[in-house]
Design an enzyme around this catalytic site. Structure first.
Site: not given
Ligand code: PEP
Ligand code: MG
Length: 847
Positions: A424, A799
């Site tokens: 994260h 992506c």
């Protein structure tokens, strides 16, 4: 063993001689170019790599051939390494080979006793240490009587007089240099710089231009460019009466140009100085690069003894390449090829001044580039408070969770104990352009004591540290930083790159700020908008939680109806900023529990705001918790089981499309379904999205187009890409999850052992950083080929974070993908890397 050298083994470096870099090394070739420019280069010979290898194996070159190298000059020579590439290094230069008692006596007459002593002593020291391998401490002295003592020490240690035969001296020097090149540490060092295992070494033997003696005499270097900034600025020095380790009497360092702090070469010898500057400028044109010239002035006479490519920082590399192309010295294509793509990311951020000292306290994974100094804070709230006070802070966490995002916005850098390239903190920091180090080895955080401990040192909250997200180093205290250099040269280089580039580059952008950054760096659209990030906002989180806590679909719809206008406005804003460029919006992806509080206080607050008993809240949170959330109820699985969320998002996207059209911007939104593993998932979601579109067309009487695509991030989706492609306008490989699932390796925990794995060569690289071409790459190639076979016009992209890694970008281009999408701050890197791969491919095709 004696053998005759072949004619090509020792070549005099003249204008027409057959000197080749692969045979004789770059230095020999470079010297030949200087000779061709008619610069005053002392007579030089190149010894081939083949001969050097033979010498290393004990073959003795014949005496006559070596003796000839001393002829026609002062009788002394230097020996310099000449590898194929300068960055591969080589053994240190040895000066004044050939000096002996007789030469010394001659030098005393021509240059004085001090000069003769210094020259002889310099060679004895260098020979004793590098060739005879004697203790350097015994040969470190200089000054009165040092020569005699060095000769005596040599005699005592070696049981023989210092060798007097120049040919023997040269033979031994050549052999020691050839052997030093073969030493294991030297091999490892050059292999780290890209040299092959059996990299050859040539040597250059050059007549000495003596830099100790009467009149204006000394050695120096000059370059016309600042190595750190790349700005035009003459730098260098002139060391009067000094050469290598030898220092004559009256040795002093002079400035090159006039300087109020002391005497300069320009004042002392204006004509020699002017020649020097002229040679340096001419070398730039003829050698097609900024060169550092090494020179000797011997009693007022100038000799150019060597030239090297100027050492350069990333920012200097860009400025130099652009200015050479602007001056017509190299074509733009070559300028594009000369800059390392990853160097660009250094230019976009603050950087620690390479000249400054570094007190390194820990190392971790270089998750997001740039450097930052700030006070340590341990919580997102403390980061926000620090920002309110106008104080820069570094957010130090074990790992970050979505709730920390506001703290990350407030901090100037992030440091985490755990995590990997796609955890994260890493992903968010790269998106924000925030320096970040994750998985920092050996740090421990004592949240209660508000202390960061590392290697026996401790740092309290409020103490300053510096993180260098480019190198992964954590430093104590503050550091001297260089400003970002997003200047004219940077933009010009990228504009040139675009002209050669075949593959598209988009940005992963979740917020208007990201989108503006993406535009600034000329991304060709948004390739991934992670919509869930929009819901962590203070205003939205409570509604989101209400939606999660709704028991019945009707209640859920009420909460979603409140989120709809907010989400619509998000998209209106993104469409406005992207001004007609494609925007790919990914439907909601993470497990719902990520939106719920983790601690008891948070749960109590939530119970209050939802007007529920605390036990209800804890029960619900427990019910939502999963053993393995990344493989649980997330992505399209939510879309199938809680379809109202995707319905709301589809409606928000279409309403924003209609609103944008009304404002004059025609948008064809691209809607992307995450974490697909089966064709049927796509069919179900597509049916609902189509239904939302149809309903809206009915309600408004407005038509609009859209494209529905699928994220390929499970191995099964890659294998079944043919099936899936029939229902999709585009596919985008989510290589973060695809890597996680292909390896069965948690992207959030891999940092713990990745270092050991890479060190022991279990993996060549961190596969979350550089795409694993053998495994994940095969899935990507298979998926692409199957999808194209079923649906030839389909658009295919990547992506995941790999979309910003130069090596992986080159792979994507070879795989024939239409575009890559990466963090906005990686867009320039991707533009350059894709252009370089196109140029390389063209070169291969035309070869
Ligand atoms: C991916 O998995 O590669 C991806 C782009 O999605 P995320 O990182 O949001 O899981
Ligand atoms: Mg993913």
């Amino acid at each position: 063993m004696t053998r005759s050298l072949e004619p090509t083994d020792i070549v005099e470096i003249t204008t027409g001689a057959g000197v080749d870099a692969p045979v004789h090394g770059w230095r020999a070739k470079c010297l030949q170019r200087l000779v061709r420019m008619d610069l005053p280069v002392p007579r030089s010979h190149a010894i081939s790599a083949r001969a050097v290898r033979a010498i290393a194996q004990g073959v003795t070159a014949d005496t006559a051939a070596l003796g000839a190298l001393f002829a026609d000059g002062c009788g002394l020579v230097s020996v310099r390494p000449s590898a194929v590439m300068p960055e591969w290094g080589g053994p240190g230069t040895v000066l004044n080979v050939g000096v002996n008692d007789a030469q010394h006596a001659r030098l005393v007459e021509t240059r004085g006793k001090d000069a003769a002593d210094a020259i002889y002593l310099g060679f004895v020291q260098s020979y004793a240490i590098n060739v005879a391998r004697l203790d350097p401490d015994m040969f470190s002295e200089d000054g009165e009587g040092a020569l005699e003592r060095a000769l005596a020490a040599y005699r005592a240690e070696m049981d023989e007089d210092f060798p007097q035969d120049p040919v023997r001296q040269l033979t031994e020097v050549l052999r020691s240099m050839a052997r030093a090149w073969d030493a294991p540490t030297a091999r490892l060092l050059r292999q780290a710089k890209g040299a092959p295992e059996d990299a050859p070494l040539g040597l250059v033997v050059q007549q000495m231009a003596l830099a100790i003696g009467p009149g204006l005499t000394g050695s120096g270097t000059i370059q016309m460019i600042d190595s750190v900034t790349g700005m035009r600025r003459m730098t260098g020095r002139f060391k009067g009466q000094m050469q290598g380790r030898a220092r004559g009497q009256g040795a002093e360092t002079l400035y090159l140009t006039r300087d109020e702090r002391g005497p300069s070469l320009e004042e002392l010898a204006p004509e020699v100085f002017a020649d020097l500057v002229g040679y340096c400028l001419a070398a730039r044109t003829r050698l097609r690069d900024e060169m550092q010239i090494e020179f000797v002035i011997s009693d007022g006479e100038l000799a150019i003894i060597d030239a090297l490519r100027v050492q350069r920082s990333s920012r200097a590399a860009v400025r130099i390449a652009v200015s050479l192309a602007e001056d017509g010295i190299i074509p733009t294509e070559e300028a594009v090829m000369r800059v390392e793509p990853r160097a660009l990311s250094e230019l976009m951020h603050y950087q620690i001044d390479p000249r400054a000292p570094r007190d390194i306290i820990a190392r971790g994974i270089d998750a997001s580039p740039g450097a930052a100094t700030g006070k340590i804070v341990f919580t997102a709230a403390a980061a926000q408070a620090s920002a309110m006070r106008g104080e820069d802070c570094i957010l130090v966490r074990r790992e970050t969770v979505p709730e920390d995002i506001r703290g990350m916005h407030a901090a100037v850098g992030v440091l985490t104990e755990r995590g990997g390239m796609t955890s994260h903190a890493a992903v968010i920091a790269r998106g924000l352009g925030l320096p970040c180090i994750v998985g920092a080895n050996g740090i421990s955080i004592d949240a209660r004591a508000r202390e960061l401990r590392v290697g026996g040192r401790s740092f309290r909250e409020g103490e300053e540290i510096t993180i260098d997200g480019t190198s992964g180093e954590v430093l104590a205290g503050s550091a001297q930083l260089l400003e970002p250099a997003l200047d004219e040269s940077f933009n010009r280089l990228l504009d040139w790159a675009d002209a050669f580039r075949d593959m598209g580059v988009r940005a992963n952008a979740d917020t208007p700020e990201d989108a503006r950054t993406a535009r600034m760096f000329k991304a060709q659209g948004i390739g991934l908008c992670r919509t869930e990030h929009m819901f962590f906002d203070e205003m939205r989180l409570p509604i989101m939680r209400e939606m999660i806590f709704a028991d019945r679909p009707e209640d859920r719809k009420v909460a979603l109806a409140r989120l709809l206008p907010i989400q619509r406005q998000d998209f209106v804003e993104l469409f406005r900023i992207m001004a007609g460029l494609p925007v790919t919006i990914r439907l909601f992806d993470p497990p719902l529990h990520e939106f719920l509080p983790q601690d008891r206080d948070g749960m109590r607050e939530l119970a209050e705001s939802l007007d529920l008993p605390l036990s209800d809240v804890t029960r619900r949170i427990e019910a939502l918790s999963e053993f393995n959330p990344m493989l649980g109820m997330r992505g399209v699985r939510l879309g199938i089981t809680v379809p109202e969320i995707y319905d709301m998002q589809a409606r928000a996207i279409f309403e924003a499309t209609i609103a944008s059209a009304a404002a004059g911007a025609v948008v064809v939104p691209e809607i992307m379904i995450p974490l697909v593993s089966a064709r049927r998932e796509v069919e179900i979601v597509k049916t609902r999205v189509d239904a939302v579109a149809a309903a809206l067309r009915n309600e408004t009487g407005r038509d609009f187009a859209y494209r529905l695509g699928v994220m390929v991030e499970t191995p099964r989706a890659a294998l079944r890409a043919g099936d899936i492609a029939r229902h999709a306008a585009f596919l985008s490989f989510g290589t973060n999850d695809l890597t996680q699932m292909t390896y069965g390796l948690s992207r959030d925990d891999a940092g713990r052992f990745m270092g050991a794995y890479v060190q022991q060569r279990v993996y060549d690289e961190d596969p979350f950083h550089i795409l694993d071409e053998d495994g994940v790459g095969e899935l990507l190639l298979t998926g692409t080929q199957r999808a194209r076979a079923a649906h030839p016009d389909i658009t295919i992209a990547v992506c995941g974070e790999h979309g910003g890694n130069p090596q992986s970008i080159a792979f994507c281009q070879r795989a024939g993908l239409d575009y890559v999408s990466c963090s906005p701050f990686r867009v320039p890197v991707a533009r350059l890397a894709a252009a370089q791969e196109s140029i390389r491919n063209r070169g291969e095709k035309s070869a």
